[in-house]
Design an enzyme around this catalytic site. Structure first.
Site, PDB file in Angstrom:
ATOM      1  N   SER B 329       0.793  -1.227  -0.081  1.00 30.28           N
ATOM      2  CA  SER B 329       0.325  -0.291   0.387  1.00 30.28           C
ATOM      3  C   SER B 329       0.666   1.796   0.198  1.00 30.28           C
ATOM      4  O   SER B 329       0.067   2.229  -0.157  1.00 30.28           O
ATOM      5  CB  SER B 329      -0.612  -0.206   0.934  1.00 30.28           C
ATOM      6  OG  SER B 329      -1.891  -0.986   1.001  1.00 30.28           O
ATOM      7  N   ASP B 353     -17.128   1.171  -2.482  1.00 31.33           N
ATOM      8  CA  ASP B 353     -16.494  -0.288  -1.511  1.00 31.33           C
ATOM      9  C   ASP B 353     -17.487  -0.863  -1.006  1.00 31.33           C
ATOM     10  O   ASP B 353     -17.864  -0.890   0.292  1.00 31.33           O
ATOM     11  CB  ASP B 353     -15.390   0.583  -1.427  1.00 31.33           C
ATOM     12  CG  ASP B 353     -14.678  -0.800  -0.797  1.00 31.33           C
ATOM     13  OD1 ASP B 353     -14.035  -0.926   0.182  1.00 31.33           O
ATOM     14  OD2 ASP B 353     -14.410  -1.512  -1.520  1.00 31.33           O
ATOM     15  N   ASP B 368     -10.459  -6.225  -0.903  1.00 31.12           N
ATOM     16  CA  ASP B 368     -10.443  -5.520  -0.293  1.00 31.12           C
ATOM     17  C   ASP B 368      -9.770  -5.855   0.664  1.00 31.12           C
ATOM     18  O   ASP B 368     -10.368  -7.518   1.717  1.00 31.12           O
ATOM     19  CB  ASP B 368     -11.549  -4.100   0.455  1.00 31.12           C
ATOM     20  CG  ASP B 368     -10.539  -2.767   0.427  1.00 31.12           C
ATOM     21  OD1 ASP B 368     -10.098  -3.564   1.689  1.00 31.12           O
ATOM     22  OD2 ASP B 368     -10.814  -2.077  -0.178  1.00 31.12           O
ATOM     23  N   HIS B 374     -15.656  -0.405   2.502  1.00 29.81           N
ATOM     24  CA  HIS B 374     -15.017   0.784   3.297  1.00 29.81           C
ATOM     25  C   HIS B 374     -16.555   2.229   3.031  1.00 29.81           C
ATOM     26  O   HIS B 374     -16.618   2.791   3.422  1.00 29.81           O
ATOM     27  CB  HIS B 374     -14.156   1.594   2.875  1.00 29.81           C
ATOM     28  CG  HIS B 374     -12.890   0.882   3.372  1.00 29.81           C
ATOM     29  ND1 HIS B 374     -12.051   0.862   4.151  1.00 29.81           N
ATOM     30  CD2 HIS B 374     -11.752   0.081   1.942  1.00 29.81           C
ATOM     31  CE1 HIS B 374     -11.149   0.514   4.528  1.00 29.81           C
ATOM     32  NE2 HIS B 374     -10.954  -0.657   2.929  1.00 29.81           N
ATOM     33  N   CYS B 387      -7.657   2.127   1.131  1.00 31.25           N
ATOM     34  CA  CYS B 387      -8.748   1.192   0.372  1.00 31.25           C
ATOM     35  C   CYS B 387      -8.152   0.448  -0.677  1.00 31.25           C
ATOM     36  O   CYS B 387      -8.253   1.543  -1.951  1.00 31.25           O
ATOM     37  CB  CYS B 387     -10.243   1.804   0.598  1.00 31.25           C
ATOM     38  SG  CYS B 387     -11.430   1.253  -1.212  1.00 31.25           S
TER      39      CYS B 387
END
Lengths: 380, 632
Positions: B329, B353, B368, B374, B387
């Site tokens: 990430s 999401d 995810d 999210h 995310c």
């Protein structure tokens, strides 16, 4: 008129003779003396440098020279007839001493060559033999007329070989050869037939080879092999010869300069004050210095030859010529060894190397020559 | 009368014979002299050159005067590598000294191992020692050994204690992966180096800075021409070339920061890289576990080396420089900027999401990290909450052919050019790459993985710190470097490149999103934001890199401690501070640390604390050290 006034008005040849009365009285051969002094002077000059400006050694050599000159003077006084008379005794004594070495001799470094002088030091009978040998052979051969016959030769060989073998067994190969040669020279000068001489020369290579294989000890063999190829043991037996040739070669034509020889001053050249002093001359004074050395030796030898030629009787002429040739032999062997032509043997450069014994022995020899030269039936 | 005349005749005959013989002898004498004279001429004239050279070879010796190796300092002048005297015991090479006897006598006072004795004899046989030279018997003598030997020296003839300089690293394993070490020159070195310049020296830089700047550190060997005598004693000096001592090197590295980095990593395997964002200077470069470089200088024992080599934690590997990890990430800010640049999204673009993404006509779910999703996510939220779905969807829209070249601008897939040997370039996948290396076509699934820094993507901790510093500088990319100054001269920092964005505002906004990671109440690293009272803000990004591909469904059911340690996810955190006046960028990688914000984040925070809370460093002119004048 005083004596000098009387002498002054004499014709020249007569004048010279009276002027030399002092020399005659002291039995000094002037020309020989001059030749000796020049070589000795040159030698001292070189020795100072070779010893690394060592004043102690220089002074010691001067002392040696003083002693040697005294010996020369003493011997010069002795008439040849007296020497002739004393020869048999001298030879017997010398031989006896050589034999004594086997029983009560002192050993140094594995060779038994010395006799103790009870407090006065040590003494090498082989040195005495060097002096006595020509006397002995000359004594014997001068009693015979004409060229030596077979029996004479045999006896001569006996006279020569007996002490030679004694010395050989000490062991001292170098000295034994020199002693033998000094006797054999006499044989030559007495007229040994050329046929015999040439036959012996023809046999020399074979003899030398046989000696090499069977007679020579391993270290002696090493010396010969090292002579032929010093590089085979550059840090060991080859070192001396390699350094010596380097010293000589690097001197070039004019040398590196007095006191400036790097091989000698930096200790690369061993025995630089003694056996290898020729290399110092070559390095510092160059080829020119060598020529000077040779010239001085040559003049000296010339005078000796002339003395020999003018010797009054058979005994003296044999003796004189043998002494002369022996002297030349020393020169040849030393320089030959130092230049890498002959194997290394411990023979010093006559009259130049540092060392008392050699000087005294040589000067006694020159004393004999002076005696022969000056003890003549006076013609006036 | 007749008798007397024949007598006279024979006398005359004898006379003549004798005279002839004498003449013959005289001629022999003359020829003998001429033989000797020509021999002298041969040596002195024909062979003069050869002997003159020989006599010079005897007396002239060229002694190498080895240069003193340059000292390596950190940014505040603390010594990281220096030269210490070491003492060795030698036996003098002279015939009169019997080595066997000497060794026996020495054994009474000090320890001499069989190996040392064997090595001594081997050297004595094989090396050509001149008379008077020293043959080493035992090196690195302790003070006690030196004393014992010195006291007894009068009894043992033929020994000598010699001293020489040996490289020493006072900070042991803290600096190994930066400075590296030197060790003995070996036969393969001899083929490549200028032997003349290295004569008299034994050591050469093997890794790290010691190797990178070997030329500077080594200097130049000097020569002294001396006259020696037959005993190898020096008589006088003839000529000399003065040596050039090695240059002293001053690094950007801060040893205090480095120490802290190691303390933070503690028992974890991992790396921390900190870069000065104003000039690209590397402030900390830690790879844990490390190893002691002093072990290697004089030659390490096989046993010790095997210990290092077979250690499961692999201390010999420089993770900061050559460790390859999926950036995970932490790459999202870069990808985000890529999406903005190509106008695939803007800051208002929102998705809903659900917790997964699906490609058209493809049942496969790309999940995810948050199972249930999210909810409403814009780019800011996507960064702050990390995310994944947001990035899946939009990267597919952007396509790898635009995404990959954009990511490349931030240094992925190529070396940064740091002044250390052996840097790895990581891996930035692309269509062409996949075709060339896997002989396969590019799938959309690959883009999805790439967008969250997984899949084929690999980066070193250094690269991660590097792109973080680009983010902090709004596109100015300084080449990371360790060397700050040589001797007293300051090095100029040259910006390597600029990453240009069409809309410069995006740098600012992305920075704000990264600030929200830490300082908002919804950011993944908000705990860092709560903890400490600071006068500045931190912008960061957490990451969790998959180690083993555990099927997503299975994974959910396992707790971290149930998965074998070495299969747990790596924890990553990249950050920079202070926001608005960036000074330092940090990348923290904790292998198997599981939670980026939980494990790696606090480490980054501590680094900032140490570097920034120190008054010197907050000040704009704080990069001046006491030693130098104005910074560039």
């Amino acid at each position: 008129m005083s004596n000098n006034d009387f002498i002054r008005q004499l014709p020249k040849h007569q004048r010279d003779k009276t002027r030399s009365k002092l020399l005659q009285k002291t039995h000094i051969d002037f020309l020989l003396l001059m030749a000796l002094l020049s070589i000795i002077g040159f030698g001292l000059f070189v020795l100072y440098s070779a010893s690394g400006e060592n004043v102690a050694i220089f002074k010691s050599q001067l002392k040696n020279l003083a002693v040697a000159f005294v010996a020369l003077l003493i011997v010069a006084q002795i008439p040849s007839k007296l020497m002739y008379f004393l020869t048999p005794l001298g030879y017997t004594l010398a031989t006896a001493l050589l034999v004594a070495v086997f029983f009560i001799g002192i050993s140094v470094n594995g060779s038994q060559r010395w006799l103790s002088l009870f407090g006065l030091g040590q003494f090498q009978p082989s040195e005495l033999m060097k002096l006595v040998m020509p006397f002995a052979v000359a004594y014997f051969l001068s009693r015979k007329k004409g060229k030596p016959k077979f029996t004479h030769i045999v006896v001569t060989l006996a006279i020569v070989m007996l002490p030679t073998l004694c010395i050989l067994k000490q062991p001292d190969l170098g000295t034994s050869i020199l002693v033998a040669c000094s006797g054999l020279f006499v044989l030559f000068f007495s007229g040994l037939s050329w046929r015999i001489i040439f036959s012996v020369i023809a046999l020399l290579p074979a003899g030398a080879y046989l000696m090499f294989e069977f007679v020579l000890k391993s270290y002696q063999r090493d010396r010969v092999l090292t002579l032929l190829n010093p590089e085979r043991d550059p840090l060991g037996t080859g070192w001396n010869i390699i350094q010596s040739k380097t010293a000589i070669g690097s001197g070039g034509i004019s040398g590196k300069g007095w006191l400036e020889g790097t091989q000698s001053q930096l200790d690369f050249l061993p025995e630089s004050s003694t056996d290898f002093i020729y290399a110092v001359i070559a390095e510092e004074l160059g080829f020119i210095g060598i020529i000077v050395l040779f010239s001085l030796y040559f003049l000296l030898l010339l005078r000796c030859f002339i003395i020999s030629a003018n010797a009054p009787d058979k005994f003296t002429r044999l003796l004189a010529s043998a002494i002369t040739m022996t002297f030349f032999l020393y020169i040849f062997v030393n320089i030959g060894m130092v230049s890498g032509l002959l194997p290394v043997v411990g023979v010093p450069l006559p009259l130049v190397s540092y060392g008392g014994t050699s000087l005294v022995t040589l000067m006694i020899g020159f004393g004999v020559l002076m005696s022969i030269s000056t003890h003549r039936k006076h013609r006036l | 009368m007749k008798q007397s005349s024949s007598h006279l005749n024979s006398n005359t005959n004898e006379d003549a014979t004798f005279k002839r013989r004498l003449f013959f002898a005289a001629v022999c004498t003359l020829s003998g002299m001429l033989i000797l004279l020509s021999r002298a001429a041969f040596l002195q004239i024909l062979e003069h050159e050869h002997y003159a050279t020989q006599s010079d070879n005897n007396r002239i010796q060229n002694q190498a005067v080895p240069p003193i190796r340059g000292i390596i300092y950190d940014r505040k002048g603390r010594t990281l590598a220096t030269n210490k005297p070491a003492f060795s015991l030698n036996i003098i090479n002279e015939r009169k000294y019997d080595a066997k006897i000497i060794i026996e006598m020495l054994k009474e006072h000090i320890d001499l191992s069989e190996k040392e004795i064997q090595t001594f004899y081997k050297q004595k046989r094989h090396n050509n020692y001149k008379p008077g030279a020293l043959i080493p018997l035992k090196t690195d003598l302790t003070q006690e050994e030196i004393s014992k030997i010195s006291i007894n020296k009068y009894r043992i003839e033929g020994i000598a204690i010699d001293s020489h300089l040996i490289r020493h690293y006072p900070y042991d394993e803290l600096t190994t992966h930066v400075i590296g070490y030197v060790n003995r020159i070996n036969t393969s070195d001899l083929e490549t180096i200028d032997k003349k310049n290295y004569s008299g020296t034994n050591f050469i830089g093997r890794t790290g800075i010691e190797k990178e700047y070997e030329e500077l550190l080594h200097g130049k060997t000097g020569f002294q021409q001396v006259e020696i005598d037959a005993r190898n004693r020096v008589k006088r000096s003839l000529d000399q070339h003065i040596r050039d001592n090695g240059a002293d090197l001053y690094l950007h590295l801060d040893i205090d920061l480095q120490k802290t980095a190691f303390e933070l990593l503690d028992n974890y395997r991992g790396a921390i890289v900190a870069i000065d964002t104003t000039n690209g200077g590397v402030l900390a470069f830690a790879s844990n576990p490390s190893y002691n470089p002093n072990d290697f200088v004089s030659g390490i024992s096989q046993k010790k080396y095997n210990n290092y080599l077979f250690d499961r934690d692999k201390p010999l590997i420089n993770r900061a420089l050559r460790g390859l990890y999926p950036p995970a990430s932490t790459i999202k800010p870069v990808v985000g900027l890529g999406l903005l640049e190509h106008q695939t999204v803007n800051w208002q673009t929102e998705i809903w999401d659900k917790g997964f993404f699906q490609l058209e006509n493809n049942p496969r779910l790309y999940r995810d990290w948050k199972r249930d999703g999210h909810g409403a996510v814009d780019l800011n939220y996507a960064i702050a909450k990390s995310c994944d779905t947001y990035f899946y969807e939009h990267s597919v829209k952007l396509g790898i052919d635009k995404l990959s070249p954009f990511m490349e601008k931030f240094g992925l897939g190529k070396t940064t050019g740091i002044d250390l040997p052996g840097e790895k370039s990581g891996l930035l996948p692309s269509r062409a790459w996949k075709k060339a290396h896997r002989n396969l076509a590019w799938y959309p699934g690959d883009t999805i993985n790439t967008s969250i820094g997984q899949g084929f993507t690999q980066a070193t901790p250094l690269q991660m710190a590097y792109f973080t510093s680009i983010l902090s500088n709004k596109g100015i990319a300084y080449k990371p470097s360790l060397l700050k100054a040589v001797n007293e001269q300051q090095l100029l920092k040259v910006p390597q490149s600029h990453v240009i964005l069409t809309d410069k505002e995006n740098w600012q906004t992305m920075e704000q999103a990264m600030v929200n990671v830490v300082h908002s109440d919804y950011g993944t690293a908000r705990r860092l934001g709560y903890k400490h009272e600071r006068s500045y803000q931190i912008a960061g990004k957490s990451g969790t890199a998959q180690v083993k591909g555990i099927p997503q469904d299975e994974k959910r059911q396992l707790k971290a401690y149930e998965i074998e340690e070495r299969f747990r996810d790596h924890a990553l955190f990249t950050a920079f501070a202070p926001v608005g006046n960036s000074k330092i960028a940090v990348a923290v990688i904790v292998e198997n640390g599981v939670s980026g914000s939980g494990t790696a984040g606090p480490m980054a925070q501590k680094i900032f604390e140490q570097y920034l809370d120190n008054k010197n460093n907050l000040n704009p002119s704080s990069n001046n050290t006491v030693l130098f004048g104005d910074n560039l």
